[in-house]
Design a protein around this motif. Structure first.
Motif, PDB file in Angstrom:
ATOM      1  N   ALA A   7      14.210  31.771  16.242  1.00 57.64           N
ATOM      2  CA  ALA A   7      14.155  30.793  17.327  1.00 57.64           C
ATOM      3  C   ALA A   7      13.791  29.371  17.121  1.00 57.64           C
ATOM      4  O   ALA A   7      14.601  28.401  17.742  1.00 57.64           O
ATOM      5  CB  ALA A   7      13.518  31.400  18.647  1.00 57.64           C
ATOM      6  N   GLN A   8      12.868  29.098  16.177  1.00 59.49           N
ATOM      7  CA  GLN A   8      12.649  27.747  15.955  1.00 59.49           C
ATOM      8  C   GLN A   8      13.595  27.104  15.055  1.00 59.49           C
ATOM      9  O   GLN A   8      14.019  25.959  15.232  1.00 59.49           O
ATOM     10  CB  GLN A   8      11.201  27.807  15.074  1.00 59.49           C
ATOM     11  CG  GLN A   8      10.833  26.175  14.695  1.00 59.49           C
ATOM     12  CD  GLN A   8      10.636  25.523  15.974  1.00 59.49           C
ATOM     13  OE1 GLN A   8      10.078  25.947  17.048  1.00 59.49           O
ATOM     14  NE2 GLN A   8      10.885  24.293  15.794  1.00 59.49           N
ATOM     15  N   ILE A   9      14.231  27.741  14.166  1.00 57.46           N
ATOM     16  CA  ILE A   9      15.357  27.183  13.340  1.00 57.46           C
ATOM     17  C   ILE A   9      16.521  26.916  14.416  1.00 57.46           C
ATOM     18  O   ILE A   9      17.001  25.762  14.474  1.00 57.46           O
ATOM     19  CB  ILE A   9      15.762  28.352  12.200  1.00 57.46           C
ATOM     20  CG1 ILE A   9      14.658  28.545  11.159  1.00 57.46           C
ATOM     21  CG2 ILE A   9      17.186  27.780  11.754  1.00 57.46           C
ATOM     22  CD1 ILE A   9      15.139  29.668  10.362  1.00 57.46           C
ATOM     23  N   VAL A  10      16.796  27.666  15.250  1.00 50.88           N
ATOM     24  CA  VAL A  10      18.153  27.424  16.207  1.00 50.88           C
ATOM     25  C   VAL A  10      17.713  26.250  17.115  1.00 50.88           C
ATOM     26  O   VAL A  10      18.521  25.317  17.083  1.00 50.88           O
ATOM     27  CB  VAL A  10      18.298  28.656  17.034  1.00 50.88           C
ATOM     28  CG1 VAL A  10      19.307  28.228  18.292  1.00 50.88           C
ATOM     29  CG2 VAL A  10      18.958  29.796  16.158  1.00 50.88           C
ATOM     30  N   HIS A  11      16.551  26.310  17.557  1.00 50.37           N
ATOM     31  CA  HIS A  11      15.897  25.186  18.322  1.00 50.37           C
ATOM     32  C   HIS A  11      16.026  23.778  17.423  1.00 50.37           C
ATOM     33  O   HIS A  11      16.543  22.713  18.129  1.00 50.37           O
ATOM     34  CB  HIS A  11      14.791  25.212  18.835  1.00 50.37           C
ATOM     35  CG  HIS A  11      14.257  24.066  19.686  1.00 50.37           C
ATOM     36  ND1 HIS A  11      14.666  24.057  21.010  1.00 50.37           N
ATOM     37  CD2 HIS A  11      13.196  23.196  19.683  1.00 50.37           C
ATOM     38  CE1 HIS A  11      13.764  22.907  21.493  1.00 50.37           C
ATOM     39  NE2 HIS A  11      13.039  22.283  20.594  1.00 50.37           N
ATOM     40  N   SER A  12      15.638  23.825  16.405  1.00 50.91           N
ATOM     41  CA  SER A  12      15.512  22.486  15.259  1.00 50.91           C
ATOM     42  C   SER A  12      16.871  22.034  14.954  1.00 50.91           C
ATOM     43  O   SER A  12      17.170  20.802  15.261  1.00 50.91           O
ATOM     44  CB  SER A  12      14.718  22.720  14.097  1.00 50.91           C
ATOM     45  OG  SER A  12      14.958  21.802  13.300  1.00 50.91           O
TER      46      SER A  12
END
Length: 65
Positions: A7-12
């Protein structure tokens, strides 16, 4: 390698490329699935998938940088 938060990778990536998170999440999941199909070592797959998503979005002209 520490556990990666997808989720953090996608958000970034979504923030970097000004692309909706839903779109990035779909592309990321597809890329990850493609790498998992042939990989014997899975430690760096999230990194490779993230790199592929960025390249795909750049190639499609989504990145405004």
């Amino acid at each position: 390698m520490p556990q990666v938060d997808a989720a953090q990778i996608v958000h970034s990536i979504a923030e970097e490329t000004h692309t909706p998170e839903e779109t990035v999440a779909r592309i990321y999941a597809d890329a990850l699935d493609q790498y998992r199909a042939d990989a014997r070592i899975h430690d760096y797959l999230p990194l490779f998938a993230a790199r592929k998503v960025r390249a795909t979005l750049r190639q499609n002209g989504t990145d405004t940088h």
